[in-house]
Write an enzyme that holds these catalytic residues in place. Structure first.
Site, PDB file in Angstrom:
ATOM      1  CB  SER A  96     -39.758  57.603   1.432  1.00 46.80           C
ATOM      2  OG  SER A  96     -40.952  58.327   0.925  1.00 46.80           O
ATOM      3  CG  ASP A 233     -41.760  59.606  -2.950  1.00 42.32           C
ATOM      4  OD1 ASP A 233     -42.231  58.525  -3.875  1.00 42.32           O
ATOM      5  OD2 ASP A 233     -41.978  59.052  -1.690  1.00 42.32           O
ATOM      6  CG  ASP A 235     -39.896  55.315  -1.931  1.00 41.55           C
ATOM      7  OD1 ASP A 235     -40.449  56.454  -1.918  1.00 41.55           O
ATOM      8  OD2 ASP A 235     -40.599  54.296  -1.243  1.00 41.55           O
ATOM      9  CG  ASP A 237     -43.769  55.332  -1.569  1.00 44.70           C
ATOM     10  OD1 ASP A 237     -43.269  56.548  -1.900  1.00 44.70           O
ATOM     11  OD2 ASP A 237     -44.012  54.957  -0.288  1.00 44.70           O
TER      12      ASP A 237
HETATM   13 MG    MG Z   1     -41.942  57.155  -0.525  1.00 52.98          MG
END
Ligand code: MG
Length: 449
Positions: A96, A233, A235, A237
């Site tokens: 992340s 960020d 990844d 999400d």
């Molecule tokens: Mg993340």
């Protein structure tokens, strides 16, 4: 929290705690747990991604589970692919927003929701028992590769439509969002200017989107006279937003705005958020027919409550948004598309933000070794009443003490060796005074733990 899994899957420094051996064990345990079926796997841009992903794949195949490897993929693309291919689970290899030396493993359910802590504990028990399913040579799982990006974009375009075209500056932070997010924005008809979009695993900016890490994005929005800046960020999400005047939009404000937009788009209903969200959200959505429900911190808790109550939107004040009409996987990329639709329907964010009530939110991080966290929290709980004059205490996740005009949340990070303090008050002066006291309390607790 379990032995290996924290609040957001396994997240550790590569080749220290997160070794290929551990990844292999996770793969074998997941395959044993599923006992057949298919798993989708994707990774973010970290240099250790292929090492960890290959080990997880190897473990899964050895138990007889089939694997669809979608290669480099932001977390929401993996969540989408699970449903697209009708898979039984998904795995993302990502840390992340952690620094580049970290990597992680997060497991997802067939419905796109993350594995619950209970499911993770079952995986850990299988890992520790060593009782893995062993497929004979002629029943080993099959591995195939796929690229669901086009399907993702085409599907997203059915949900989100613009009447006008906008200039969007998109900062992917050298993360996996760079291979989807700018393309979706372009397909929506926007003019896209990309920043930090080479997915190298070497991060130019801090990965957590905040006012400091997004200073280049803010300057670019201003210089290019863009309509909005969007950041992710590692990844993707999560979403961070810079408004049309080049100012980072505080997470609390953005959470209120998008919740309000979702209420306008889908009608009145429940908004799910976490214990660290402030008063502004409640005050902003109430006139629009929104009811706020607070749950534990973490996307899985938000997704569970959304599924339970049939909520119309779920969001954390960290910029992690779940749009249940789309998927139960947090999706910063789809979130970006929604932000553009909101601008298209309602106007520029700098104007919209003026309608959100402003209280003062302060956050602090205090270094705290992981092994001291539990004891320190005990001391904080015990000492809090001596330090603060509060009316209520909520301990579903960390300790939240509150009064009618302020609240403070003490919560150990599930992913880093830090203690977080989040507080809100009606005035700057009161907020600062509370923060001084809160910091002193936490430091004292850590030193005594
Ligand atoms: Mg993340």
């Amino acid at each position: 929290m379990g032995k290996y899994f924290g609040t957001s899957g396994i997240r550790e420094i590569f080749n220290e705690k997160l070794t290929p051996d551990l990844a292999l064990s996770v793969g074998k345990a997941l395959g044993t747990y599923l006992d057949g079926g298919t798993v989708v796997i994707g990774k973010d841009t970290r240099t250790s991604g292929d090492v960890i992903k290959s080990a997880v794949i190897s473990g899964l195949l050895s138990t007889g589970v089939d694997v669809i490897d979608i290669g480099m993929a932001p977390t929401p693309l993996t969540g989408f692919a699970i449903k697209l291919y009708g898979a039984d689970a998904g795995v993302t290899i990502t840390a992340s927003h952690n620094p580049p030396e970290y990597n992680g493993i997060k497991v997802w359910q067939a419905n796109g929701m993350a594995y619950t802590p209970e499911m993770e504990i079952e995986l850990e028990a299988i890992m520790d028992s060593g009782n893995f399913k062993k497929a004979p040579w002629n029943e080993i799982g099959t591995l195939r590769r796929a690229d669901p990006r086009e399907e993702y974009i085409n599907e997203a375009l059915k949900f989100v439509k613009l009447e006008n075209s906008y200039t969007v500056v998109l900062d992917s932070g050298n993360g996996a969002g760079s291979i989807v997010s700018p393309y979706l924005q372009r397909e929506m008809g926007n003019r896209v200017i990309s920043l930090n979009s080479h997915p190298s695993g070497f991060f130019v900016r801090e990965l957590e989107p905040n006012a400091k890490s997004l200073s280049a994005l803010a300057k670019t929005v201003k210089a290019m006279k863009a309509d909005v800046g969007i950041a992710h960020d590692g990844d993707a999400d999560r979403i961070g937003v810079v408004d049309d005047e080049g100012n980072f939009v505080e997470y609390e404000v953005m959470l209120s705005l998008i919740s309000g937009y979702m209420l306008r788009k889908f009608g009145k209903g429940k908004i799910v958020t976490t214990v660290d969200a402030g008063f502004a959200l409640d005050d902003y959505v109430k006139p629009l027919g929104g009811e706020v429900i607070r749950t534990r911190v973490g996307d899985v808790a938000v997704a569970e409550e959304l599924a339970r109550y049939g909520g119309i939107f779920g969001g954390e004040p960290s910029g992690t948004w779940i749009i249940p009409q789309w998927n139960l996987t947090p999706d910063g990329i789809f979130a970006g598309a929604l932000v553009l639709e909101m601008i298209d329907r309602l106007g520029p964010i700098s104007e919209l933000a003026k309608e959100v009530p402003r209280y003062v939110t302060l956050r602090a991080k205090i270094p705290c070794p992981n092994e001291k966290k539990a004891k320190a929290m005990e001391i904080i709980a015990r000492e809090a009443l001596k330090t603060f004059d509060y009316e209520g205490l909520i301990d579903i996740d960390g300790i939240r003490i509150e009064n009618s005009d302020w609240w403070i949340l003490f919560r150990p990070s599930g992913t880093e060796p830090i203690m977080r303090i989040t507080l809100e008050a009606h005035t700057e002066e009161k907020a600062k005074e509370l923060m001084e006291k809160a910091k002193r309390l936490v430091k004292k607790a850590i030193s005594e733990a």
